[in-house]
Design a protein around this motif. Structure first.
Motif, short mmCIF file in Angstrom:
data_model
loop_
_atom_site.label_atom_id
_atom_site.label_comp_id
_atom_site.label_asym_id
_atom_site.label_seq_id
_atom_site.Cartn_x
_atom_site.Cartn_y
_atom_site.Cartn_z
N GLU A 170 100.34 76.85 -5.77
CA GLU A 170 101.09 78.19 -5.60
C GLU A 170 101.58 78.38 -4.50
OE1 GLU A 170 97.78 77.57 -8.65
OE2 GLU A 170 97.63 77.68 -6.25
N GLN A 171 101.10 77.95 -3.37
CA GLN A 171 101.42 78.42 -2.21
C GLN A 171 102.30 77.17 -1.59
OE1 GLN A 171 98.16 79.45 0.31
NE2 GLN A 171 97.52 81.05 -1.00
N GLY A 172 102.54 76.23 -2.04
CA GLY A 172 103.14 74.84 -1.61
C GLY A 172 102.60 74.45 -0.16
N THR A 173 101.41 74.49 -0.05
CA THR A 173 100.76 73.76 1.01
C THR A 173 99.84 72.84 0.77
OG1 THR A 173 99.01 75.64 0.73
CG2 THR A 173 100.80 76.13 2.13
N CYS A 174 99.40 71.96 1.65
CA CYS A 174 98.46 70.92 1.42
C CYS A 174 97.82 70.73 3.02
CB CYS A 174 99.17 69.62 0.87
SG CYS A 174 100.24 68.85 2.11
N GLY A 175 96.56 69.97 2.82
CA GLY A 175 96.07 69.49 4.06
C GLY A 175 94.82 68.77 3.88
N GLU A 176 94.18 68.07 4.93
CA GLU A 176 93.33 67.27 4.91
C GLU A 176 91.77 67.98 4.96
OE1 GLU A 176 91.64 63.26 7.08
OE2 GLU A 176 93.64 63.61 6.84
N ILE A 177 90.71 67.68 4.36
CA ILE A 177 89.46 68.12 4.43
C ILE A 177 88.67 67.08 4.35
CG2 ILE A 177 89.90 70.33 3.16
CD1 ILE A 177 88.25 69.11 0.94
N LYS A 178 87.19 67.47 4.99
CA LYS A 178 86.05 66.18 4.91
C LYS A 178 85.19 66.59 3.67
CE LYS A 178 84.80 64.03 7.97
NZ LYS A 178 85.24 62.46 8.15
N LEU A 179 84.80 65.45 3.08
CA LEU A 179 83.87 65.49 2.07
C LEU A 179 82.44 65.58 2.45
CD1 LEU A 179 86.06 63.68 -0.47
CD2 LEU A 179 85.93 65.80 -0.46
N HIS A 180 81.59 66.08 1.83
CA HIS A 180 80.08 66.07 2.06
C HIS A 180 79.27 65.98 0.73
CE1 HIS A 180 81.02 67.39 6.20
NE2 HIS A 180 81.79 68.45 5.59
N TYR A 181 78.08 65.45 0.88
CA TYR A 181 77.19 65.32 -0.21
C TYR A 181 76.40 66.63 -0.27
CZ TYR A 181 78.51 60.49 -0.02
OH TYR A 181 79.21 59.17 -0.07
N THR A 182 75.93 67.19 -1.45
CA THR A 182 74.93 68.34 -1.58
C THR A 182 73.45 67.45 -1.47
OG1 THR A 182 76.29 69.36 -2.96
CG2 THR A 182 73.95 70.15 -2.87
N THR A 183 73.52 66.26 -2.15
CA THR A 183 72.10 65.49 -2.09
C THR A 183 72.48 63.99 -1.88
OG1 THR A 183 71.84 65.22 -4.48
CG2 THR A 183 70.83 67.21 -3.57
N GLU A 184 71.63 63.16 -1.40
CA GLU A 184 71.74 61.88 -1.24
C GLU A 184 70.56 61.15 -2.27
OE1 GLU A 184 73.34 60.50 2.42
OE2 GLU A 184 73.93 62.52 3.11
N PHE A 185 70.83 60.19 -3.07
CA PHE A 185 69.66 59.43 -3.64
C PHE A 185 68.59 60.60 -3.90
CE2 PHE A 185 71.74 57.15 -0.21
CZ PHE A 185 72.33 56.48 -0.63
N GLY A 186 68.90 61.72 -4.36
CA GLY A 186 67.82 62.58 -5.05
C GLY A 186 67.00 63.65 -3.90
N GLN A 187 67.80 63.33 -2.59
CA GLN A 187 66.97 64.19 -1.46
C GLN A 187 68.27 65.06 -0.94
OE1 GLN A 187 63.84 64.06 -0.86
NE2 GLN A 187 63.62 62.51 -2.52
N PRO A 188 67.88 66.24 -0.33
CA PRO A 188 68.97 67.20 0.21
C PRO A 188 69.66 66.56 1.46
CG PRO A 188 66.97 68.38 -0.14
CD PRO A 188 66.61 66.87 -0.49
#
Length: 196
Positions: free
Chosen positions: A174-192
């Motif tokens: 809608e705004q014609g914009t883009c950018g990079e973000i970092k990704l994160h896990y909520t849990t890893e292997f069943g642990q926070p």
């Protein structure tokens, strides 16, 4: 209906064991892994240790990770959606063992990430459900996943990413914009996840 009947149901641990037998070249194109997802359904009850829910945002829950791929369970409350995004030139396969979701695909008309500008147009929308997994098109990888209110149920999607990546480009058509973000896990292997 015949596809569902042809699927064999396995535990998440057996599914991971099958993924780990794939040689590196299988992750360079989409056919072999999507064939596994089409013929093998993960038993929903075996996912319980990996599922977390958040009313504000979908959750990303790491199940398995090797140098070749990462396997993530994403939990979607009714009405939740991802941003429009890419996968850093990596392949992605998705299956939905619980509920159903829509994938809206986009064509990139142009993008200048350094300047934060882009133009996208909608390509198509496909439904994913237990009988219909999908692979992101490597030639047109920009998409978003969402759980429409009209479906009126929670959903869980399994995502296989090859190779693992920790950032992506997000787009606002809608705004014609883009950018990079970092990704994160909520849990890893069943642990926070340990937030850094």
């Amino acid at each position: 209906m015949s596809l569902q009947a042809a699927q064999k149901q396995v535990s998440i641990h057996d599914f991971v064991a099958q993924l780990r037998t794939f040689p590196a070249p299988a992750f360079d194109h989409t056919q072999e892994v999507v064939a596994l997802l089409a013929s093998t359904a993960v038993a929903p009850d075996t996912l319980a240790p990996y599922l977390t829910w958040d009313r504000q945002h979908y959750t990303r829950n790491l199940i398995d990770k090797t140098p070749l791929y990462e396997l993530i369970a994403i939990c979607w409350e009714v009405g939740q959606a991802s941003s429009v995004h890419n996968h850093r030139d990596q392949n992605c396969w998705m299956a939905v063992p619980i509920g159903r979701l829509l994938v809206e695909n986009y064509r990139v008309v142009f993008q200048q990430i350094e300047e934060g500008r882009c133009e996208l147009e909608t390509a198509d929308t496909v439904e994913m459900n237990p009988a219909h997994p999908c692979a992101v098109d490597p030639l047109e990888p920009v998409h978003r996943v969402f759980n429409p209110r009209k479906f009126n149920q929670r959903a869980v999607s399994l995502h296989v990413y090859s190779r693992p990546f920790d950032s992506c480009v997000v787009y606002s058509p809608e705004q014609g914009t883009c950018g990079e973000i970092k990704l994160h896990y909520t849990t890893e292997f069943g642990q926070p996840s340990k937030k850094s």
